[in-house]
Write a protein that holds these residues in place. Structure first.
Motif, PDB file in Angstrom:
ATOM      1  N   VAL A 108       4.970   9.560 -11.627  1.00 28.54           N
ATOM      2  CA  VAL A 108       6.327   9.209 -12.051  1.00 28.54           C
ATOM      3  C   VAL A 108       7.394   9.746 -11.088  1.00 28.54           C
ATOM      4  O   VAL A 108       8.507   9.218 -11.004  1.00 28.54           O
ATOM      5  CB  VAL A 108       6.575   9.707 -13.498  1.00 28.54           C
ATOM      6  N   GLU A 109       7.057  10.766 -10.349  1.00 32.67           N
ATOM      7  CA  GLU A 109       8.022  11.349  -9.410  1.00 32.67           C
ATOM      8  C   GLU A 109       8.393  10.372  -8.292  1.00 32.67           C
ATOM      9  O   GLU A 109       9.390  10.564  -7.614  1.00 32.67           O
ATOM     10  CB  GLU A 109       7.443  12.624  -8.777  1.00 32.67           C
ATOM     11  N   GLY A 110       7.581   9.338  -8.134  1.00 34.12           N
ATOM     12  CA  GLY A 110       7.883   8.312  -7.122  1.00 34.12           C
ATOM     13  C   GLY A 110       9.241   7.666  -7.352  1.00 34.12           C
ATOM     14  O   GLY A 110       9.847   7.123  -6.437  1.00 34.12           O
ATOM     15  N   HIS A 111       9.730   7.712  -8.589  1.00 32.21           N
ATOM     16  CA  HIS A 111      11.056   7.153  -8.863  1.00 32.21           C
ATOM     17  C   HIS A 111      12.155   7.907  -8.115  1.00 32.21           C
ATOM     18  O   HIS A 111      13.189   7.336  -7.801  1.00 32.21           O
ATOM     19  CB  HIS A 111      11.370   7.222 -10.364  1.00 32.21           C
ATOM     20  N   THR A 164      10.787  11.180  -2.418  1.00 34.66           N
ATOM     21  CA  THR A 164      10.436  10.377  -1.235  1.00 34.66           C
ATOM     22  C   THR A 164      11.718   9.846  -0.609  1.00 34.66           C
ATOM     23  O   THR A 164      12.780   9.825  -1.242  1.00 34.66           O
ATOM     24  CB  THR A 164       9.530   9.125  -1.481  1.00 34.66           C
ATOM     25  N   ASP A 165      11.558   9.364   0.636  1.00 34.67           N
ATOM     26  CA  ASP A 165      12.732   8.847   1.369  1.00 34.67           C
ATOM     27  C   ASP A 165      13.193   7.537   0.749  1.00 34.67           C
ATOM     28  O   ASP A 165      14.357   7.177   0.830  1.00 34.67           O
ATOM     29  CB  ASP A 165      12.395   8.542   2.836  1.00 34.67           C
ATOM     30  N   THR A 166      12.258   6.786   0.204  1.00 34.86           N
ATOM     31  CA  THR A 166      12.635   5.508  -0.407  1.00 34.86           C
ATOM     32  C   THR A 166      12.219   5.536  -1.880  1.00 34.86           C
ATOM     33  O   THR A 166      11.246   4.913  -2.267  1.00 34.86           O
ATOM     34  CB  THR A 166      11.945   4.321   0.291  1.00 34.86           C
ATOM     35  N   PRO A 167      12.974   6.287  -2.702  1.00 36.85           N
ATOM     36  CA  PRO A 167      12.605   6.404  -4.112  1.00 36.85           C
ATOM     37  C   PRO A 167      12.678   5.034  -4.804  1.00 36.85           C
ATOM     38  O   PRO A 167      13.521   4.213  -4.459  1.00 36.85           O
ATOM     39  CB  PRO A 167      13.653   7.361  -4.683  1.00 36.85           C
ATOM     40  N   TRP A 168      11.790   4.828  -5.761  1.00 42.84           N
ATOM     41  CA  TRP A 168      11.768   3.529  -6.460  1.00 42.84           C
ATOM     42  C   TRP A 168      13.104   3.210  -7.101  1.00 42.84           C
ATOM     43  O   TRP A 168      13.495   2.054  -7.194  1.00 42.84           O
ATOM     44  CB  TRP A 168      10.650   3.533  -7.529  1.00 42.84           C
ATOM     45  N   LEU A 169      13.798   4.234  -7.538  1.00 46.56           N
ATOM     46  CA  LEU A 169      15.083   4.034  -8.193  1.00 46.56           C
ATOM     47  C   LEU A 169      16.058   3.238  -7.303  1.00 46.56           C
ATOM     48  O   LEU A 169      16.861   2.468  -7.797  1.00 46.56           O
ATOM     49  CB  LEU A 169      15.678   5.422  -8.505  1.00 46.56           C
ATOM     50  N   ASN A 200       0.813  -1.223   0.000  1.00 42.65           N
ATOM     51  CA  ASN A 200       0.000   0.000   0.000  1.00 42.65           C
ATOM     52  C   ASN A 200       0.841   1.264   0.000  1.00 42.65           C
ATOM     53  O   ASN A 200       0.490   2.258  -0.622  1.00 42.65           O
ATOM     54  CB  ASN A 200      -0.947   0.010   1.209  1.00 42.65           C
ATOM     55  N   ARG A 201       1.976   1.198   0.695  1.00 38.91           N
ATOM     56  CA  ARG A 201       2.858   2.362   0.746  1.00 38.91           C
ATOM     57  C   ARG A 201       3.275   2.753  -0.675  1.00 38.91           C
ATOM     58  O   ARG A 201       3.282   3.935  -1.040  1.00 38.91           O
ATOM     59  CB  ARG A 201       4.094   2.002   1.580  1.00 38.91           C
ATOM     60  N   GLU A 202       3.590   1.746  -1.484  1.00 37.14           N
ATOM     61  CA  GLU A 202       4.023   2.042  -2.861  1.00 37.14           C
ATOM     62  C   GLU A 202       2.839   2.483  -3.717  1.00 37.14           C
ATOM     63  O   GLU A 202       2.975   3.354  -4.577  1.00 37.14           O
ATOM     64  CB  GLU A 202       4.738   0.834  -3.475  1.00 37.14           C
ATOM     65  N   LEU A 203       1.661   1.889  -3.453  1.00 37.54           N
ATOM     66  CA  LEU A 203       0.465   2.319  -4.197  1.00 37.54           C
ATOM     67  C   LEU A 203       0.152   3.779  -3.888  1.00 37.54           C
ATOM     68  O   LEU A 203      -0.210   4.560  -4.773  1.00 37.54           O
ATOM     69  CB  LEU A 203      -0.734   1.434  -3.826  1.00 37.54           C
ATOM     70  N   GLU A 204       0.337   4.156  -2.616  1.00 38.26           N
ATOM     71  CA  GLU A 204       0.069   5.545  -2.236  1.00 38.26           C
ATOM     72  C   GLU A 204       1.057   6.508  -2.890  1.00 38.26           C
ATOM     73  O   GLU A 204       0.680   7.579  -3.377  1.00 38.26           O
ATOM     74  CB  GLU A 204       0.092   5.696  -0.715  1.00 38.26           C
ATOM     75  N   LYS A 205       2.332   6.087  -2.907  1.00 42.18           N
ATOM     76  CA  LYS A 205       3.337   6.935  -3.558  1.00 42.18           C
ATOM     77  C   LYS A 205       2.960   7.150  -5.016  1.00 42.18           C
ATOM     78  O   LYS A 205       3.056   8.257  -5.546  1.00 42.18           O
ATOM     79  CB  LYS A 205       4.693   6.208  -3.543  1.00 42.18           C
ATOM     80  N   TRP A 206       2.540   6.085  -5.643  1.00 38.14           N
ATOM     81  CA  TRP A 206       2.161   6.139  -7.059  1.00 38.14           C
ATOM     82  C   TRP A 206       0.970   7.090  -7.233  1.00 38.14           C
ATOM     83  O   TRP A 206       0.951   7.933  -8.133  1.00 38.14           O
ATOM     84  CB  TRP A 206       1.838   4.708  -7.517  1.00 38.14           C
TER      85      TRP A 206
END
Ligand SMILES: *Cc1c(COP(=O)(O)O)cnc(C)c1O
Length: 441
Positions: A65-68, A71-76, A54-60
């Motif tokens: 696209v900025e989720g990459h 945030t403290d834990t960027p997808w990258l 859910n945390r990742e769904l919320e970031k999305w």
């Protein structure tokens, strides 16, 4: 050790990892928590998994696209923590690990790099009775290079009538084929027998002939202690949905020894995500491999399937893998004693045999049990009565207590249910003539 409920409860009360059980959803069977011993096939779901996804769904939802990046834990960088924890489990540096794809896909990706047959050196050694998917992969690479798989794949067989393969056997087979050997690809632990092989010795013997050596660690990773780098293993891959609880079809992982990872000339199937991060987004025409195992990743990181792995590995880290392995050894020893006691009681009626090695350094959590007769029927009744184990053709029930969520009491309960089923099955199958005769006496 005593084979009593009191003893099992005493062990549970002393268990430093006991509190981790509540971190998992225990499947229900007949309205009660089942006795789940299938962590070697599909590990249970951590309660936290939903939160992690859910945390990742919320970031999305919030960032797109900025989720990459933001945030403290960027997808990258989502892999970084997974690589670090995984490295500690398999004995590798984080740069030797990549989290990607799924197991069989990774076997193909690695064989492309590390099966490099020549006219004279083209054979691949594997253990007899390896997992079918591994064999299919090996045979397809033999064909890819224009060979007949029959000439390429050499199975190391146990001695006649035995289930286990001695190290001497393996070393002799390596010696026998040393001049034609291109690769050894084995299960580090065989899925059927639960036998853990001496990967250090096999690696050395294989490499001494000039071959490369890799292992499928589906049944070993997250189950037993591994030292891939110290053992100088060339490459390995595994799934994470068995002992590592990442969920059905969860993401796979691979290890590539630093000597290959740091060599940009090693051929690999290239994709933009394996390009050096500094130049990846310059969208150039020429691929520049990233250092280490990361250079094998072809596609964008799969965040939604990495999240459940992270939920589970964070629990591994909290529990400490050394403590997990200590408990696992004790649980499986207890299971062994319970099964041996049943085998003794049914001696002469049904041959109940543990085919997994009895030495702890040659096995992990799993015991594979063969029955002289009625194996499949006994298995079906176990499932009906809420004991979740699995059946593997042709003849074994596999039982694998997992140290984070199984208890000694559950092992004891399983043995009670199994014994009752054995009694029921054997009454059912007693010859009616014999019953008549017995009632006459
Ligand atoms: C579980 C297992 C597989 C499964 O492969 P997937 O690609 O994840 O479906 C392959 N090989 C071995 C040895 C296994 O134990």
């Amino acid at each position: 050790m005593q084979l009593t409920l009191d003893y099992a409860r005493k062990k549970d009360s002393e268990d430093v990892l006991a509190s981790f059980r509540k971190e998992f959803h225990i499947p229900v069977s007949n309205g009660k928590p089942s006795l789940y011993f299938c962590g070697n096939s599909l590990g249970l779901q951590p309660v936290n998994t939903k939160t992690y996804i859910n945390r990742e769904l919320e970031k999305w939802a919030e960032l797109g696209v900025e989720g990459h990046f933001k945030t403290d834990t960027p997808w990258l960088n989502y892999q970084e923590d997974l690589k670090r924890i995984t490295g500690t489990l398999v004995g590798a540096s984080p740069s030797e690990i990549v989290i990607m794809n799924t197991l069989t896909v990774n076997i193909h990706m690695l064989l492309i790099s590390f099966y490099k047959p020549t006219k004279t050196r083209f054979k691949i050694l594997c253990e007899a009775g390896s997992f079918p998917s591994d064999l299919y992969a090996l045979k397809s690479h033999a064909r890819l290079h224009g060979f007949d798989p029959k000439d390429v794949v050499v199975e190391i067989k146990p001695k006649t009538g035995e289930h286990l393969i001695d190290i001497e056997n393996i070393l002799e087979t390596i010696e026998l084929h040393k001049n034609e050997l291109a690769l050894i690809w084995m299960g580090g632990m065989n899925y059927y027998t639960g036998q853990l092989f001496d990967m250090e010795k096999i690696t050395k013997a294989g490499q001494d002939t000039g071959a490369l050596v890799g292992f499928d660690l589906a049944h070993a990773a997250g189950n037993v202690s591994l030292e891939l780098n110290k053992w100088n293993v060339d490459f390995a891959t595994w799934c994470t949905y068995k002992y590592m609880n990442s969920g059905p079809g969860g993401i796979g992982a691979a290890y590539i020894n630093e000597k290959h990872g740091s060599d940009p000339t090693v051929f690999r199937f290239a994709g933009w995500w394996g390009n050096k991060p500094e130049t990846r987004f310059l969208m150039r025409d020429e691929f520049e491999p990233a250092d280490g195992a990361a250079g094998w990743q072809v596609s964008t990181g799969q965040i939604l399937v990495m999240a459940p792995l992270k939920a589970s590995l964070d629990l591994f880290e909290k529990a400490g893998f050394a403590r997990m392995r200590d408990k696992s050894i004790e649980l499986t020893n207890f299971l062994q004693s319970c099964i041996e006691s049943i085998a003794e009681k049914f001696k002469g009626i049904n041959k109940v045999q543990i085919i997994t090695p009895l030495k702890i350094e040659q096995r992990g959590a799993q015991l594979s049990i063969s029955f002289g007769k009625h194996g499949k029927e006994i298995f079906t009744k176990l499932i009906e009565q809420g004991v979740i184990v699995d059946w593997r053709e042709p003849a074994v029930i596999r039982i694998a207590p997992a140290p984070l969520y199984n208890s000694f009491e559950e092992v004891y309960r399983l043995s009670e249910v199994l014994e009752n089923i054995m009694h029921a099955v054997h009454e059912t199958h007693v010859n009616p003539e014999k019953i008549k005769m017995e009632s006459v006496h």
